[in-house]
Design a protein around this motif. Structure first.
Motif, short mmCIF file in Angstrom:
data_model
loop_
_atom_site.label_atom_id
_atom_site.label_comp_id
_atom_site.label_asym_id
_atom_site.label_seq_id
_atom_site.Cartn_x
_atom_site.Cartn_y
_atom_site.Cartn_z
N ILE A 408 0.83 -1.21 0.00
CA ILE A 408 0.00 0.00 0.00
C ILE A 408 0.87 1.26 0.00
O ILE A 408 0.66 2.18 -0.80
CB ILE A 408 -0.96 -0.01 1.21
CG1 ILE A 408 -2.06 -1.05 0.98
CG2 ILE A 408 -1.56 1.37 1.43
CD1 ILE A 408 -3.01 -1.20 2.14
N THR A 409 1.85 1.33 0.88
CA THR A 409 2.69 2.54 0.95
C THR A 409 3.58 2.68 -0.28
O THR A 409 3.80 3.79 -0.76
CB THR A 409 3.55 2.53 2.22
OG1 THR A 409 4.39 1.37 2.23
CG2 THR A 409 2.69 2.54 3.47
N ILE A 410 4.07 1.56 -0.80
CA ILE A 410 4.91 1.61 -2.00
C ILE A 410 4.10 2.09 -3.20
O ILE A 410 4.63 2.74 -4.11
CB ILE A 410 5.54 0.23 -2.27
CG1 ILE A 410 6.60 -0.07 -1.20
CG2 ILE A 410 6.18 0.17 -3.65
CD1 ILE A 410 7.10 -1.51 -1.22
N SER A 411 2.80 1.82 -3.19
CA SER A 411 1.96 2.22 -4.32
C SER A 411 2.00 3.73 -4.52
O SER A 411 1.88 4.22 -5.66
CB SER A 411 0.51 1.76 -4.11
OG SER A 411 -0.13 2.51 -3.09
N PHE A 412 2.16 4.50 -3.44
CA PHE A 412 2.26 5.95 -3.60
C PHE A 412 3.65 6.49 -3.25
O PHE A 412 3.82 7.66 -2.92
CB PHE A 412 1.16 6.69 -2.80
CG PHE A 412 1.03 6.30 -1.37
CD1 PHE A 412 1.87 6.81 -0.40
CD2 PHE A 412 0.03 5.42 -0.97
CE1 PHE A 412 1.72 6.47 0.93
CE2 PHE A 412 -0.13 5.07 0.37
CZ PHE A 412 0.72 5.60 1.33
N GLY A 413 4.66 5.62 -3.33
CA GLY A 413 6.05 6.08 -3.32
C GLY A 413 6.75 6.12 -2.00
O GLY A 413 7.81 6.77 -1.87
N HIS A 414 6.25 5.41 -0.99
CA HIS A 414 6.94 5.34 0.30
C HIS A 414 7.24 3.87 0.62
O HIS A 414 6.38 3.02 0.47
CB HIS A 414 6.09 5.94 1.42
CG HIS A 414 5.99 7.42 1.36
ND1 HIS A 414 6.95 8.26 1.86
CD2 HIS A 414 5.03 8.23 0.83
CE1 HIS A 414 6.60 9.52 1.66
NE2 HIS A 414 5.43 9.53 1.03
N GLY A 415 8.47 3.59 1.06
CA GLY A 415 8.84 2.23 1.41
C GLY A 415 9.82 1.60 0.45
O GLY A 415 10.42 0.57 0.75
N VAL A 416 10.01 2.21 -0.71
CA VAL A 416 11.02 1.77 -1.68
C VAL A 416 11.82 2.99 -2.10
O VAL A 416 11.26 4.04 -2.39
CB VAL A 416 10.37 1.12 -2.92
CG1 VAL A 416 11.35 1.08 -4.09
CG2 VAL A 416 9.92 -0.30 -2.61
N SER A 417 13.14 2.85 -2.11
CA SER A 417 14.03 3.94 -2.56
C SER A 417 14.72 3.53 -3.84
O SER A 417 15.31 2.44 -3.91
CB SER A 417 15.07 4.26 -1.48
OG SER A 417 14.46 4.77 -0.32
N THR A 418 14.64 4.37 -4.84
CA THR A 418 15.29 4.10 -6.12
C THR A 418 16.10 5.33 -6.52
O THR A 418 16.01 6.38 -5.89
CB THR A 418 14.25 3.80 -7.22
OG1 THR A 418 13.40 4.95 -7.36
CG2 THR A 418 13.41 2.60 -6.87
N THR A 419 16.87 5.21 -7.57
CA THR A 419 17.62 6.36 -8.07
C THR A 419 16.74 7.16 -9.01
O THR A 419 15.89 6.61 -9.72
CB THR A 419 18.89 5.92 -8.80
OG1 THR A 419 18.54 5.27 -10.03
CG2 THR A 419 19.73 4.97 -7.95
N PRO A 420 16.91 8.47 -9.04
CA PRO A 420 16.13 9.29 -9.97
C PRO A 420 16.31 8.87 -11.43
O PRO A 420 15.34 8.92 -12.20
CB PRO A 420 16.66 10.71 -9.73
CG PRO A 420 17.12 10.68 -8.31
CD PRO A 420 17.69 9.31 -8.11
N LEU A 421 17.52 8.45 -11.82
CA LEU A 421 17.74 8.07 -13.21
C LEU A 421 16.91 6.85 -13.58
O LEU A 421 16.29 6.82 -14.66
CB LEU A 421 19.22 7.82 -13.46
CG LEU A 421 19.58 7.37 -14.89
CD1 LEU A 421 19.11 8.38 -15.92
CD2 LEU A 421 21.09 7.12 -15.03
N GLN A 422 16.88 5.81 -12.74
CA GLN A 422 16.11 4.63 -13.11
C GLN A 422 14.61 4.90 -13.04
O GLN A 422 13.83 4.26 -13.74
CB GLN A 422 16.51 3.43 -12.26
CG GLN A 422 16.11 3.48 -10.81
CD GLN A 422 16.67 2.29 -10.04
OE1 GLN A 422 17.15 2.45 -8.93
NE2 GLN A 422 16.61 1.10 -10.60
N THR A 423 14.20 5.89 -12.24
CA THR A 423 12.81 6.32 -12.26
C THR A 423 12.47 6.93 -13.62
O THR A 423 11.40 6.67 -14.18
CB THR A 423 12.54 7.33 -11.14
OG1 THR A 423 12.91 6.77 -9.89
CG2 THR A 423 11.07 7.73 -11.10
N ALA A 424 13.38 7.74 -14.15
CA ALA A 424 13.17 8.33 -15.47
C ALA A 424 13.14 7.26 -16.56
O ALA A 424 12.34 7.34 -17.50
CB ALA A 424 14.27 9.35 -15.76
N VAL A 425 13.99 6.25 -16.44
CA VAL A 425 14.04 5.17 -17.42
C VAL A 425 12.72 4.39 -17.42
O VAL A 425 12.16 4.07 -18.48
CB VAL A 425 15.23 4.23 -17.13
CG1 VAL A 425 15.17 2.99 -18.01
CG2 VAL A 425 16.55 4.97 -17.34
#
Length: 579
Positions: A408-425
């Motif tokens: 539930i929290t990951i669905s709106f962006g909390h609980g998982v950390s990623t790099t901005p570049l791979q988010t853009a990819v």
């Protein structure tokens, strides 16, 4: 016999006796002479044999030394290796990003130094910052070679030469020079004092075989074929200027931006601040070396709702015409999930995206299920280490065990950390027809990109996501990123940062994931700003007021450089806006 007769007889006998003794002595003399001659010949032979053996030993040792591997003492590489060239690094238009320049370094041969104190005193007249104690230890040592100062200027070399210090010399080297300074520091990287790549694309070049060839002494001092990168130096300069302007405006601790070709995966520009000058990398060692775009992980906030929505639509369990009840908060595991911009009613999928509803997004993720959610993010490359040429790439973080609250929290962006570049990819895959293409910092054709692309969502899902990005860009939080004529669409993300294991409501990480022109996306632009000051009355707490305007500025200044033509009106014929 008379007296006279007897005398003559005795005389004659005496003469005979003397004559007989003379013959004997002459024979002895001849024998001795021959003996001495034989001895002389033997001695000459022995001497000649000795010289022959001596030179044979020397020749043998020379052959032995020639067959052995070269011995490196004092960790000093041979001169030919010190002069080995590195290839120039160029941008996609041929502008020089990194090149070699010739220089010299100062060394000493301690055994030739006449007066150590005098030598140091003279050297400090040219090099006042020379470490006197350390230099004294070097010049007083029993070694035969010591570096004193690497990479001198021509003026320093001439001044030291004029001092006339015995035992002091210069060795030619090559120094790496970066004409753009810090403009593309995190992409280009830098080299160490021995001209070996230690970061960025400089390190990548070494990893492709240059370092091995240098170690084997197989490189030369002749110029090598330059390496062309995918970045456009003009776009890169714009990105860096924009993020530094917004750091100053919001007093943030950091910021970043990237422009990515959605069809090839080429990085046209990527900037992270603080950065550093690769000509003097030591000055930026504290903060500037961290490439926040690829080597920093962050909770990306509501930008992740893009992936949750795409997942729900791609499974077929949710349609874009569906609606979800977002009138009441979700309570689970002692936590309460509520909306920041709550409408307190049933919301359609476009409205959930527009109003960035945590409740509606969580319910869409719940429809898919925990395992399906994890598998989808993995398929998009958001939970694994990104593959690209750049060495500085961080591994995303995720819960060890996914539970419903995590999903539930990951669905709106909390609980998982990623790099901005791979988010853009991953964002590029949402708008380019559903193809995940690994990012590259080297030129890549569309055909080559298609060969390595992975279809991660259906083309119909990608079409729906383009609609939602455009919807949000027109009616939602992305309005501040709109640029007349370029149809910018995207999704904001405002996330509270975790401090000491708890979310701090006064420390935000704001991001905006955008694509343009959204009707036929060519480029993805992602910006972020880290901990903008929220007490200045400038609306810095929200990504729509910080990260989105950064995208607007980047696109308005770089779109023409990227070859994107603006369109106005229904058919694009009314060009009424000038730039």
């Amino acid at each position: 016999m008379s007296f006279l007769s007897r005398i003559m007889v005795h005389k004659s006998r005496a003469h005979y006796s003397v004559s007989t003794g003379g013959v004997t002595d002459h024979a002895a003399f001849e024998g001795a002479r021959k003996k001495r001659a034989g001895q002389a010949k033997s001695r000459v032979g022995i001497i000649a044999l000795s010289f022959t053996a001596f030179y044979c030993v020397i020749g043998g040792r020379l052959v032995q030394y020639g067959m052995e591997k070269p011995e490196i003492v004092s960790s000093i590489a041979p001169a030919d290796r010190l002069m080995a060239s590195r290839p120039d690094l160029l941008d996609r238009n041929g502008e020089v990003l990194a090149t070699d320049i010739r220089t010299v370094s100062l060394f000493a041969e301690p055994h030739r130094i006449v007066d150590v104190d005098e030598a140091i005193e003279k050297l400090r007249t040219v090099l006042p910052d020379l470490d006197a104690r350390g230099t004294y230890q070097k010049l007083s040592s029993n070694s035969r070679f010591q570096w004193l100062r690497r990479q001198l200027t021509p003026k320093q070399q001439s001044q030291i030469l004029a001092l006339g210090i015995p035992g002091i010399g210069f060795r030619p080297e090559k120094r790496r020079f970066y004409p753009g300074g810090a403009t593309a520091s995190h992409i280009v990287g830098h080299v160490n004092i021995d001209n070996r790549g230690v970061a960025g694309m400089e390190r990548y070049v070494d990893s492709q075989g240059l370092a091995d060839l240098t170690a084997l002494g197989m490189t030369t001092d002749q110029p090598l074929e330059p390496v062309k990168l995918s970045i456009d130096l003009r776009v890169q300069a714009i990105l860096r200027e924009v993020i530094y302007n917004w750091i100053a405006k919001t007093e943030a601790i950091g910021a970043g931006a990237v422009v990515l070709d959605v069809h090839t995966g080429e990085v046209l520009g990527m900037a992270s601040a603080p950065d550093y000058d690769p000509n003097n990398p030591a000055e930026g060692a504290k903060e500037g070396w961290l490439n926040r775009m690829s080597n920093g992980t962050f909770e990306m906030g509501s930008t992740f709702k893009s992936f949750t929505t795409a997942m729900a639509l791609d499974t077929g369990k949710v349609r874009i015409t569906d609606s979800f009840d977002a009138s009441a908060p979700i309570r689970i595991g002692g936590f309460t999930i509520k909306d920041f911009h709550g409408k307190g009613r049933v919301l359609s999928v476009p409205e959930i995206f527009q109003y960035s509803s945590n409740i509606g997004t969580a319910k869409m993720a719940d429809v898919v299920g925990i395992q399906g959610h994890k598998d989808f993010l993995t398929k998009l490359g958001l939970l694994t280490r990104m593959k690209t040429e750049l060495p500085e790439v961080a591994m995303p973080t995720q819960p060890r065990e996914w539970k419903k609250i995590n999903s539930i929290t990951i669905s709106f962006g909390h609980g998982v950390s990623t790099t901005p570049l791979q988010t853009a990819v991953a964002g590029a895959a949402l708008v380019n027809g559903g193809k995940l293409i690994e990012p590259t910092f080297l030129p890549r054709s569309r055909a080559d990109a298609d060969a390595v692309a992975t279809q991660v969502i259906q083309p119909s899902t990608s079409k729906d996501m383009r609609f939602l990005f455009d919807w949000n860009g027109t009616k939602g939080s992305g309005r501040n990123a709109r640029v007349d004529g370029f149809d910018v669409g995207g999704k904001t993300g405002t996330a509270d940062k975790v401090v000491n294991g708890r979310y701090a409501h006064d420390k935000n990480f704001n991001a905006f994931l955008a694509a343009f022109p959204i009707s036929d996306p060519q480029y993805v632009v992602l910006t972020f700003i880290d901990e903008p000051k929220t007490d200045k009355g400038n609306g810095a707490a929200l990504a729509g007021n910080t990260a989105a305007p950064m995208v607007k500025e980047i696109i308005s200044r770089s779109a023409a450089i990227l070859g994107v033509k603006p369109k106005f009106g229904e058919d694009g014929s009314a060009l009424l806006v000038s730039y």
